[in-house]
Write a protein that holds these residues in place. Structure first.
Motif, PDB file in Angstrom:
ATOM      1  N   ALA A 250      -5.533  -3.958  -6.981  1.00 12.46           N
ATOM      2  CA  ALA A 250      -5.475  -3.335  -5.692  1.00 12.46           C
ATOM      3  C   ALA A 250      -5.848  -4.469  -4.990  1.00 12.46           C
ATOM      4  O   ALA A 250      -5.426  -4.785  -3.866  1.00 12.46           O
ATOM      5  CB  ALA A 250      -6.552  -2.148  -5.841  1.00 12.46           C
ATOM      6  N   PHE A 251      -7.142  -5.327  -5.260  1.00 11.13           N
ATOM      7  CA  PHE A 251      -7.744  -6.083  -4.286  1.00 11.13           C
ATOM      8  C   PHE A 251      -6.778  -7.298  -4.003  1.00 11.13           C
ATOM      9  O   PHE A 251      -6.532  -7.835  -2.940  1.00 11.13           O
ATOM     10  CB  PHE A 251      -8.762  -6.817  -4.855  1.00 11.13           C
ATOM     11  N   THR A 252      -6.079  -7.828  -5.220  1.00 10.01           N
ATOM     12  CA  THR A 252      -5.184  -9.094  -4.988  1.00 10.01           C
ATOM     13  C   THR A 252      -3.892  -8.652  -4.240  1.00 10.01           C
ATOM     14  O   THR A 252      -3.570  -9.438  -3.273  1.00 10.01           O
ATOM     15  CB  THR A 252      -4.614  -9.427  -6.435  1.00 10.01           C
ATOM     16  N   ASN A 253      -3.388  -7.243  -4.427  1.00  8.75           N
ATOM     17  CA  ASN A 253      -2.169  -6.941  -3.514  1.00  8.75           C
ATOM     18  C   ASN A 253      -2.793  -6.726  -1.978  1.00  8.75           C
ATOM     19  O   ASN A 253      -1.960  -7.144  -1.206  1.00  8.75           O
ATOM     20  CB  ASN A 253      -1.619  -5.633  -3.987  1.00  8.75           C
ATOM     21  N   ASP A 254      -3.896  -6.296  -1.811  1.00  6.63           N
ATOM     22  CA  ASP A 254      -4.500  -6.026  -0.364  1.00  6.63           C
ATOM     23  C   ASP A 254      -4.720  -7.182   0.171  1.00  6.63           C
ATOM     24  O   ASP A 254      -4.559  -7.358   1.315  1.00  6.63           O
ATOM     25  CB  ASP A 254      -5.803  -5.431  -0.666  1.00  6.63           C
ATOM     26  N   TYR A 255      -5.113  -8.332  -0.715  1.00  2.00           N
ATOM     27  CA  TYR A 255      -5.314  -9.763  -0.069  1.00  2.00           C
ATOM     28  C   TYR A 255      -4.082 -10.268   0.390  1.00  2.00           C
ATOM     29  O   TYR A 255      -4.025 -10.978   1.406  1.00  2.00           O
ATOM     30  CB  TYR A 255      -6.120 -10.681  -1.020  1.00  2.00           C
ATOM     31  N   ILE A 256      -3.201 -10.170  -0.322  1.00  2.70           N
ATOM     32  CA  ILE A 256      -1.672 -10.541   0.201  1.00  2.70           C
ATOM     33  C   ILE A 256      -1.439 -10.067   1.426  1.00  2.70           C
ATOM     34  O   ILE A 256      -0.929 -10.603   2.426  1.00  2.70           O
ATOM     35  CB  ILE A 256      -0.513 -10.410  -0.979  1.00  2.70           C
ATOM     36  N   ALA A 257      -1.597  -8.831   1.509  1.00  2.01           N
ATOM     37  CA  ALA A 257      -1.254  -7.765   2.899  1.00  2.01           C
ATOM     38  C   ALA A 257      -2.190  -8.439   3.913  1.00  2.01           C
ATOM     39  O   ALA A 257      -1.324  -8.682   5.061  1.00  2.01           O
ATOM     40  CB  ALA A 257      -1.433  -6.317   2.709  1.00  2.01           C
ATOM     41  N   TYR A 258      -3.448  -8.947   3.563  1.00  2.00           N
ATOM     42  CA  TYR A 258      -4.143  -9.485   4.625  1.00  2.00           C
ATOM     43  C   TYR A 258      -3.628 -10.945   5.209  1.00  2.00           C
ATOM     44  O   TYR A 258      -3.760 -11.236   6.160  1.00  2.00           O
ATOM     45  CB  TYR A 258      -5.503  -9.709   4.102  1.00  2.00           C
ATOM     46  N   LYS A 259      -3.169 -11.730   4.013  1.00  2.19           N
ATOM     47  CA  LYS A 259      -2.829 -13.131   4.368  1.00  2.19           C
ATOM     48  C   LYS A 259      -1.491 -13.101   5.239  1.00  2.19           C
ATOM     49  O   LYS A 259      -1.357 -14.031   6.050  1.00  2.19           O
ATOM     50  CB  LYS A 259      -2.622 -13.766   3.021  1.00  2.19           C
ATOM     51  N   VAL A 260      -0.584 -12.000   5.330  1.00  2.00           N
ATOM     52  CA  VAL A 260       0.821 -12.016   5.908  1.00  2.00           C
ATOM     53  C   VAL A 260       0.490 -11.203   7.070  1.00  2.00           C
ATOM     54  O   VAL A 260       1.565 -11.067   7.804  1.00  2.00           O
ATOM     55  CB  VAL A 260       1.684 -11.614   5.111  1.00  2.00           C
ATOM     56  N   GLY A 261      -0.872 -10.592   7.370  1.00  2.00           N
ATOM     57  CA  GLY A 261      -0.987 -10.088   8.647  1.00  2.00           C
ATOM     58  C   GLY A 261      -0.593  -8.383   8.482  1.00  2.00           C
ATOM     59  O   GLY A 261      -0.399  -8.001   9.673  1.00  2.00           O
ATOM     60  N   LYS A 262      -0.233  -7.907   7.384  1.00  2.00           N
ATOM     61  CA  LYS A 262      -0.086  -6.711   7.386  1.00  2.00           C
ATOM     62  C   LYS A 262      -1.072  -5.672   6.905  1.00  2.00           C
ATOM     63  O   LYS A 262      -0.657  -4.486   6.846  1.00  2.00           O
ATOM     64  CB  LYS A 262       1.461  -6.591   6.547  1.00  2.00           C
ATOM     65  N   SER A 263      -2.252  -6.059   6.898  1.00  6.20           N
ATOM     66  CA  SER A 263      -3.353  -5.232   6.430  1.00  6.20           C
ATOM     67  C   SER A 263      -3.770  -4.284   7.638  1.00  6.20           C
ATOM     68  O   SER A 263      -3.937  -4.850   8.652  1.00  6.20           O
ATOM     69  CB  SER A 263      -4.508  -6.101   5.883  1.00  6.20           C
ATOM     70  N   THR A 264      -4.029  -3.144   7.415  1.00  4.50           N
ATOM     71  CA  THR A 264      -4.662  -2.052   8.523  1.00  4.50           C
ATOM     72  C   THR A 264      -5.796  -1.677   8.224  1.00  4.50           C
ATOM     73  O   THR A 264      -6.391  -0.785   8.867  1.00  4.50           O
ATOM     74  CB  THR A 264      -3.479  -1.033   8.711  1.00  4.50           C
ATOM     75  N   ASN A 265      -6.501  -2.270   7.191  1.00  2.95           N
ATOM     76  CA  ASN A 265      -8.013  -1.596   6.881  1.00  2.95           C
ATOM     77  C   ASN A 265      -8.876  -2.960   7.335  1.00  2.95           C
ATOM     78  O   ASN A 265      -9.152  -4.011   6.838  1.00  2.95           O
ATOM     79  CB  ASN A 265      -8.030  -1.814   5.405  1.00  2.95           C
ATOM     80  N   PRO A 266      -9.602  -2.597   8.629  1.00  5.89           N
ATOM     81  CA  PRO A 266     -10.704  -3.585   9.132  1.00  5.89           C
ATOM     82  C   PRO A 266     -11.714  -3.796   8.261  1.00  5.89           C
ATOM     83  O   PRO A 266     -12.367  -5.104   8.250  1.00  5.89           O
ATOM     84  CB  PRO A 266     -10.902  -3.067  10.501  1.00  5.89           C
ATOM     85  N   PHE A 267     -12.128  -3.013   7.434  1.00  5.97           N
ATOM     86  CA  PHE A 267     -13.222  -3.275   6.806  1.00  5.97           C
ATOM     87  C   PHE A 267     -12.777  -4.195   5.549  1.00  5.97           C
ATOM     88  O   PHE A 267     -13.806  -5.157   5.217  1.00  5.97           O
ATOM     89  CB  PHE A 267     -13.449  -1.805   5.962  1.00  5.97           C
ATOM     90  N   MET A 268     -11.867  -4.010   4.728  1.00  2.00           N
ATOM     91  CA  MET A 268     -11.228  -4.977   3.760  1.00  2.00           C
ATOM     92  C   MET A 268     -11.049  -6.147   4.642  1.00  2.00           C
ATOM     93  O   MET A 268     -11.111  -7.458   3.773  1.00  2.00           O
ATOM     94  CB  MET A 268     -10.065  -4.497   3.086  1.00  2.00           C
ATOM     95  N   ASN A 269     -10.480  -6.279   5.714  1.00  2.00           N
ATOM     96  CA  ASN A 269     -10.016  -7.511   6.368  1.00  2.00           C
ATOM     97  C   ASN A 269     -11.336  -8.319   6.516  1.00  2.00           C
ATOM     98  O   ASN A 269     -11.106  -9.636   6.422  1.00  2.00           O
ATOM     99  CB  ASN A 269      -9.329  -7.301   7.712  1.00  2.00           C
ATOM    100  N   GLY A 270     -12.354  -7.953   6.898  1.00  2.00           N
ATOM    101  CA  GLY A 270     -13.697  -8.391   6.830  1.00  2.00           C
ATOM    102  C   GLY A 270     -14.174  -9.009   5.897  1.00  2.00           C
ATOM    103  O   GLY A 270     -14.724 -10.353   5.821  1.00  2.00           O
ATOM    104  N   LEU A 271     -14.143  -8.396   4.566  1.00  2.00           N
ATOM    105  CA  LEU A 271     -14.571  -8.923   3.365  1.00  2.00           C
ATOM    106  C   LEU A 271     -13.516 -10.313   3.192  1.00  2.00           C
ATOM    107  O   LEU A 271     -14.087 -11.112   2.361  1.00  2.00           O
ATOM    108  CB  LEU A 271     -14.347  -7.819   2.530  1.00  2.00           C
ATOM    109  N   PHE A 272     -12.239  -9.898   3.255  1.00  2.00           N
ATOM    110  CA  PHE A 272     -11.325 -11.105   2.797  1.00  2.00           C
ATOM    111  C   PHE A 272     -11.467 -12.265   3.803  1.00  2.00           C
ATOM    112  O   PHE A 272     -11.418 -13.181   3.237  1.00  2.00           O
ATOM    113  CB  PHE A 272      -9.929 -10.649   2.962  1.00  2.00           C
ATOM    114  N   ALA A 273     -11.869 -11.840   5.015  1.00  2.00           N
ATOM    115  CA  ALA A 273     -12.130 -13.178   5.887  1.00  2.00           C
ATOM    116  C   ALA A 273     -13.323 -14.101   5.447  1.00  2.00           C
ATOM    117  O   ALA A 273     -13.247 -15.289   5.550  1.00  2.00           O
ATOM    118  CB  ALA A 273     -12.300 -12.579   7.435  1.00  2.00           C
ATOM    119  N   LYS A 274     -14.249 -13.367   4.822  1.00  2.00           N
ATOM    120  CA  LYS A 274     -15.496 -14.113   4.286  1.00  2.00           C
ATOM    121  C   LYS A 274     -14.926 -14.775   2.843  1.00  2.00           C
ATOM    122  O   LYS A 274     -15.645 -15.908   2.639  1.00  2.00           O
ATOM    123  CB  LYS A 274     -16.472 -13.293   4.008  1.00  2.00           C
ATOM    124  N   ALA A 275     -14.033 -14.320   2.221  1.00  2.00           N
ATOM    125  CA  ALA A 275     -13.485 -14.830   0.947  1.00  2.00           C
ATOM    126  C   ALA A 275     -12.762 -16.140   1.137  1.00  2.00           C
ATOM    127  O   ALA A 275     -12.509 -16.792   0.554  1.00  2.00           O
ATOM    128  CB  ALA A 275     -12.782 -13.792   0.245  1.00  2.00           C
TER     129      ALA A 275
END
Length: 320
Positions: A250-275
């Motif tokens: 789940a995290f790996t697929n969510d991270y891909i969505a974050y990297k391509v700008g398609k994630s709509t979850n600001p909470f996870m986006n914030g965690l991924f930005a730190k990663a």
């Protein structure tokens, strides 16, 4: 579908609007003076749309018919601008005609010049233009000179925490949401809602949700330095083997969505930005391969009803 609290619970009065006292005093003066042109600037999520709504409500005397809104990102055609300019001629039904012109940096030079002329030579004195933007450097200097400016600052984490607690969120939820919202009122409120499974502000923060922060940290270490030891550490955080592969996928697929700008979850986006800084050496193709292989391993685990450390480690072996 759960309604976003960031939309449904925006402040509707100047008293409830969160801003430094000096900003509120500036706003009151502009209202008292019935300012003709107001420019609201600030980063995303600082309250530009909320404040423009409040100002329009006060200046128009709460007359919806006298409020006109246009977003220049989606509607910047010359015909649209011309039609709007024509509406300026009409007198208000009550107090003032208010035109809210959002994302005005997207307006063409021709459109900006048209509104400059309307500001300088209005057909009547019962009109106010409210411009909003987070890129004021794209506005004509003459436009900047004509407007009374309100620059909304990005809220501190302390301000965001108190803001979230005013909605009934518990201290831990408010703190984590504030830390991972990018200093945005809207993102912090949405993050708190996401963490409490739909925005029930009276519900205690679930242990599994609170653990997301620790899980993402362990996932980041595993992704940056895959080994049997980091695999085992990740599985310990996830409590068991099966939840580990499920969470990893789940995290790996969510991270891909974050990297391509398609994630709509600001909470996870914030965690991924730190990663991000720790995953600079992880190429996007390999990230996609990890997602694909982990999905297959997850399907295998579900089919056989078991999951072991060596099978988890095989994800990284099979992507080399």
């Amino acid at each position: 579908m759960t309604k976003q609290r960031s939309l449904s619970e925006r402040p509707t009065t100047l008293k409830s609007f969160v801003a430094p006292d000096r900003i509120k005093e500036q706003i009151r003066k502009l209202v008292d003076e019935s300012a003709r042109a107001i420019l609201i600037t600030g980063q995303t999520g600082t309250g530009k749309t909320t404040l423009s709504d409040i100002l329009a409500k006060v200046l128009s005397g709460k007359c919806k018919e006298d409020i006109v809104r246009l977003n220049f990102v989606t509607e910047n055609g010359i015909d649209t601008v011309r039609n709007l300019i024509r509406k300026i001629e009409y007198l208000p039904s009550l107090k003032r005609r208010v035109f809210i012109l959002e994302e005005f940096h997207a307006a063409t030079k021709q459109a900006q010049e048209a509104f400059l002329d309307a500001i300088d030579h209005p057909p009547h004195d019962k009109i106010t233009f409210i411009f909003t933007t987070n890129q004021k450097h794209k506005l004509l200097k003459t436009m900047l000179d004509r407007c009374s400016k309100i620059d909304l600052p990005s809220p501190s984490q302390e301000v965001l925490i108190e803001y979230l607690k005013s909605f009934g969120y518990k201290d831990r939820v408010a703190k984590i949401a504030a830390e991972n919202s990018g200093n945005s009122f809207r993102a912090s409120l949405q993050a708190a809602q996401d963490m409490t499974n739909g925005g029930d502000s009276t519900k205690e923060f679930e242990k599994s949700d609170a653990g997301y922060v620790d899980k993402v940290k362990a996932w980041t270490i595993l992704m940056s330095k895959p080994s049997l030891a980091t695999c085992k550490s990740f599985m310990e955080v996830c409590e068991n083997d099966f939840m580990a592969i499920r969470t990893f996928t789940a995290f790996t697929n969510d991270y891909i969505a974050y990297k391509v700008g398609k994630s709509t979850n600001p909470f996870m986006n914030g965690l991924f930005a730190k990663a991000d800084s720790k995953l600079e050496d992880l190429s996007f193709p390999k990230l996609c391969r990890l997602a694909s292989v982990s999905t297959k391993v997850y399907d295998e685990a579900r089919e056989h009803g078991e999951m072991f450390s060596n099978r988890f480690m095989s994800i990284f072996v099979r992507t080399e």
